[in-house]
Write a protein that holds these residues in place. Structure first.
Motif, mmCIF file in Angstrom:
data_model
loop_
_atom_site.group_PDB
_atom_site.id
_atom_site.type_symbol
_atom_site.label_atom_id
_atom_site.label_comp_id
_atom_site.label_asym_id
_atom_site.label_seq_id
_atom_site.Cartn_x
_atom_site.Cartn_y
_atom_site.Cartn_z
ATOM 1 N N PRO A 1 0.811 -1.216 0.000
ATOM 2 C CA PRO A 1 0.000 0.000 0.000
ATOM 3 C C PRO A 1 0.847 1.271 0.000
ATOM 4 N N ARG A 2 0.277 2.313 -0.561
ATOM 5 C CA ARG A 2 0.917 3.618 -0.473
ATOM 6 C C ARG A 2 0.542 4.220 0.867
ATOM 7 N N THR A 3 1.530 4.668 1.613
ATOM 8 C CA THR A 3 1.262 5.277 2.920
ATOM 9 C C THR A 3 2.020 6.587 3.060
ATOM 10 N N ALA A 4 2.396 7.161 1.906
ATOM 11 C CA ALA A 4 3.267 8.337 1.954
ATOM 12 C C ALA A 4 2.633 9.489 2.712
ATOM 13 N N GLY A 5 1.343 9.650 2.606
ATOM 14 C CA GLY A 5 0.685 10.708 3.349
ATOM 15 C C GLY A 5 0.815 12.065 2.686
ATOM 16 N N LEU A 6 0.507 13.075 3.465
ATOM 17 C CA LEU A 6 0.428 14.434 2.928
ATOM 18 C C LEU A 6 1.769 14.964 2.453
ATOM 19 N N GLU A 7 1.696 15.735 1.386
ATOM 20 C CA GLU A 7 2.893 16.429 0.932
ATOM 21 C C GLU A 7 3.109 17.647 1.831
ATOM 22 N N ASP A 8 4.359 18.054 1.909
ATOM 23 C CA ASP A 8 4.721 19.134 2.836
ATOM 24 C C ASP A 8 3.791 20.353 2.812
ATOM 25 N N PRO A 9 3.471 20.862 1.614
ATOM 26 C CA PRO A 9 2.663 22.088 1.604
ATOM 27 C C PRO A 9 1.331 21.920 2.335
ATOM 28 N N ALA B 1 6.840 4.251 -1.782
ATOM 29 C CA ALA B 1 7.898 4.983 -1.073
ATOM 30 C C ALA B 1 7.312 6.145 -0.281
ATOM 31 N N ASP B 2 7.859 6.373 0.899
ATOM 32 C CA ASP B 2 7.424 7.497 1.725
ATOM 33 C C ASP B 2 8.238 8.752 1.419
ATOM 34 N N GLN B 3 9.415 8.546 0.868
ATOM 35 C CA GLN B 3 10.341 9.646 0.630
ATOM 36 C C GLN B 3 10.701 9.692 -0.849
ATOM 37 N N PRO B 4 11.186 10.845 -1.318
ATOM 38 C CA PRO B 4 11.683 10.885 -2.702
ATOM 39 C C PRO B 4 12.808 9.861 -2.867
ATOM 40 N N ILE B 5 12.797 9.168 -3.991
ATOM 41 C CA ILE B 5 13.812 8.143 -4.242
ATOM 42 C C ILE B 5 14.741 8.603 -5.363
ATOM 43 N N GLU B 6 16.028 8.539 -5.088
ATOM 44 C CA GLU B 6 16.992 8.999 -6.078
ATOM 45 C C GLU B 6 17.155 7.996 -7.212
ATOM 46 N N ALA B 7 17.495 8.545 -8.379
ATOM 47 C CA ALA B 7 17.708 7.709 -9.562
ATOM 48 C C ALA B 7 18.799 6.674 -9.291
ATOM 49 N N GLN B 8 19.769 7.083 -8.494
ATOM 50 C CA GLN B 8 20.861 6.189 -8.145
ATOM 51 C C GLN B 8 20.348 4.897 -7.500
ATOM 52 N N LEU B 9 19.488 5.075 -6.501
ATOM 53 C CA LEU B 9 18.939 3.916 -5.780
ATOM 54 C C LEU B 9 18.048 3.079 -6.694
ATOM 55 N N LEU B 10 17.197 3.742 -7.454
ATOM 56 C CA LEU B 10 16.337 3.013 -8.393
ATOM 57 C C LEU B 10 17.193 2.210 -9.369
ATOM 58 N N GLY B 11 18.285 2.833 -9.813
ATOM 59 C CA GLY B 11 19.182 2.156 -10.737
ATOM 60 C C GLY B 11 19.778 0.899 -10.131
ATOM 61 N N GLU B 12 20.151 1.007 -8.852
ATOM 62 C CA GLU B 12 20.711 -0.168 -8.179
ATOM 63 C C GLU B 12 19.678 -1.278 -8.054
ATOM 64 N N LEU B 13 18.467 -0.886 -7.690
ATOM 65 C CA LEU B 13 17.415 -1.887 -7.511
ATOM 66 C C LEU B 13 17.070 -2.579 -8.822
ATOM 67 N N LEU B 14 17.074 -1.813 -9.901
ATOM 68 C CA LEU B 14 16.638 -2.363 -11.188
ATOM 69 C C LEU B 14 17.813 -2.743 -12.076
ATOM 70 N N GLU B 15 19.004 -2.559 -11.549
ATOM 71 C CA GLU B 15 20.207 -2.875 -12.319
ATOM 72 C C GLU B 15 20.220 -2.129 -13.652
#
Lengths: 284, 213, 213
Positions: A145-153, C18-32
């Motif tokens: 599931p997506r659980t990212a939640g609200l964006e900062d703004p 993902a809960d956080q922005p994911i860098e291309a670097q990490l995605l690249g590693e995961l997907l080779e």
């Protein structure tokens, strides 16, 4: 309780690996025996069941040895319950009384069988349903599931969760969160519910046995009509044996069970009080 | 009032920032559309994602909608998700869970009657795991606690609601199983009553405390 | 190594959970795949969402990629934030916060065990608001994240320290509550062997049910 510096040891214990089939209850075991081994329930050897239990117990003890783990009493006692249930089922067949069966008894046997049959069918139904649920869960677990939640703004916009929250309200919330717990009760619905009380039976035996001294179990129960009464008497006898008031003796495998009173008359009443206080819970 | 195109986009936007399944009811209130309209739009969206081969799905879970990764990509996502495998339930716990799911609400005693064993430990585990909860009290004299499944249970099974459980009837054993069971439970004692009873009263069947048969 | 179509779908799946922005670097590693290839694919995806008028965008934020609601739909999202989540979350959030405050450190699964529901979303919100934070990792095999409250939390409640939380003393819980709590918080599965209860029972990311024999 509130001190976060409290040391907590978050180690985990792996469950015992069980190589022999583990049965989840008497119905489960019966299902297994009947479905896979195609045996007649009443042909099942009791010693095999008891041996299996002892082997399993030894294995559990051995597994717990040399580790920090304890023997899992839940597992051990559950298995004991299964064995005891089967022994009771079989004992009820073998005890004298069944031979005096009239039509009512015969009908009773079939009713009992039908009841057991419906139990087994229900048990099998839920076993298969459980397998289907497991399958569903397995599939669902592949989709995250997506659980990212609200964006900062939007975070600033979100209502202040702590507005108006005092420490007291927080405590109340905690108490609310932990409050609705079910009261644990001792479930005895799996025990045979009987109109005959083991306590009563003990009282009768305590009255009768000192007078007769030595008697065979068959004679001791010859006046009883219901098989259930015989079972109850047998249980009462075992209780007296445990109390050291009687000796039980069987000359050989197919011999009569002999009951010998070894208690003193004087201690009879006192011990009876004690003993019956302990067994009345069996009455269901 | 939003038109369909905008409503669809708004649903996508809202679900993207949601952290739990969102019910059609709530989406309807926000967008001033009937819940049924929302359901339809969500179904359309889900099918659109499916047809265009997106890596995510729009799932209806526990009464609400939420985005999830496509199941066939679990291999990729698992490598990313840090929290590892969770504990699995024992067969006993699973069967108890099935009974609660299909028979709820029911009491501890009713569960034990079906399983034939004490279910205290297993039930406690299921409560601890958040799959089962007390949903009320029996109105009878004992006021026994009644148990039911939680929305977490639905979430973990990927079900929109209890109505989506496979019908219990599907699992009722077929006639061949019934016959096998009947055979196994034949009260054999009936056949030979009185036939082989020695006069001395010795039991012909088996020693009570030895192996028989 | 994934082909483009699968890589695109895998990127969608990973970014969706993902809960956080994911860098291309990490995605690249995961997907080779080379990071540049990832960047290209992400650009393609973003443009596809734009062209097809999705309600979400694939944004590059802080060097990584993440899904966000489309800016022109901010009105709807705001409404959702103000009308949708607040009422629904407050009670649940407060209870969760209270549990963390009094019982810290504890894992997601332990919180879920007490509340009887999935707490992932609520916990995430509490983290986002800065009231709860990850304070360590379980030492067990799963290394579940352990949570505790922050200094902002103390500040907002006007407390000098956790010791100033109102004592629970005048509340005398019945033995069953104490037991339930201890069971829920017991770090190991000692009491439930066979039902297997590791501390992270509430982890969102794996099948919990297993039909094992």
């Amino acid at each position: 309780m509130v001190d976060p510096s409290d040391e907590v040891n978050y180690t985990r214990v792996m469950p015992y690996e069980v190589s022999t089939p583990v049965f989840e209850g008497p119905f489960d075991l019966l299902l297994h025996l009947i479905m896979r081994e195609q045996v007649d329930l009443y042909e099942v050897s009791l010693s095999t069941i008891v041996d299996a239990y002892l082997v399993e117990l030894d294995r559990l003890v051995a597994a717990a040895e040399g580790t920090d783990e304890r023997l899992d009493l839940d597992v051990a006692t559950e298995f004991l319950l299964i064995a005891a249930t089967l022994i009771e089922l079989k004992a009820r067949r073998l005890l004298p009384g069944v031979h005096d069966a009239d039509l009512d008894d015969e009908l009773g046997l079939w009713e009992e069988r039908d009841l057991l049959l419906s139990k087994l069918l229900e048990c099998k139904t839920f076993k298969d349903a459980a397998r289907a649920l497991s399958q569903l869960s397995e599939e669902a677990s592949r989709s995250f599931p997506r659980t990212a939640g609200l964006e900062d703004p939007f975070l600033d916009l979100a209502p202040d969760l702590l507005a108006g929250v005092t420490a007291t309200r927080l405590r109340d919330a905690f108490l609310r969160a932990v409050a609705p717990k079910p009261v644990p009760t001792v479930d005895i619905s799996h025990l045979h519910v009987s109109a005959a009380s083991v306590g009563d039976a003990m009282e009768e035996l305590l009255d009768e046995l000192p007078r007769v001294g030595r008697i065979s179990f068959r004679r001791l129960t010859s006046g009883l009509v219901e098989r259930l009464e015989v079972v109850v008497r047998f249980l009462a006898l075992l209780e007296l044996f445990k109390q050291g008031l009687v000796d039980l003796d069987q000359a050989g495998s197919f011999a009569e069970l002999q009951v010998v009173w070894v208690g003193e008359d004087a201690e009879r009443r006192d011990l009876a009080q004690l003993a019956m206080a302990g067994v009345d819970a069996y009455d269901g | 009032m939003a038109d369909d195109a905008e409503a669809r986009r708004a649903i996508e936007a809202i679900l993207m920032v949601a952290d739990q399944p969102i019910e059609a009811q709530l989406l309807g209130e926000l967008l001033e559309l009937a819940p049924q309209r929302i359901e339809d739009l969500c179904t359309e969206l889900a099918s659109e994602y499916d047809v265009t081969g997106r890596g995510f799905i729009l799932a209806k879970v526990a009464g609400g909608y939420r985005y999830q990764s496509a199941p066939d990509l679990a291999g990729h996502v698992e490598r990313f998700v840090l929290e590892g495998q969770s504990a699995r339930l024992s067969a006993a716990a699973l069967e108890t869970l099935a009974i609660v799911a299909y028979k709820q609400p029911l009491s501890r005693g009713q569960i034990a009657a079906i399983r034939g064993v004490n279910v205290d430990g297993v039930l406690r585990t299921l409560q601890q795991r958040g799959f089962v909860t007390e949903v009320g009290r029996d109105t009878g004299p004992g006021q026994a606690a009644m148990f039911g499944t939680t929305s977490l249970f639905l979430e973990r099974l990927g079900l929109a609601g209890l109505g989506d459980l496979p019908p219990l009837g599907d699992f009722v054993p077929g006639p061949e199983v019934v016959e096998a069971l009947e055979q196994g439970l034949r009260p054999s004692g009936l056949d030979d009553l009185g036939d082989d009873e020695p006069a001395d009263g010795g039991s012909p069947d088996a020693g009570l405390l030895d192996g028989g048969p």
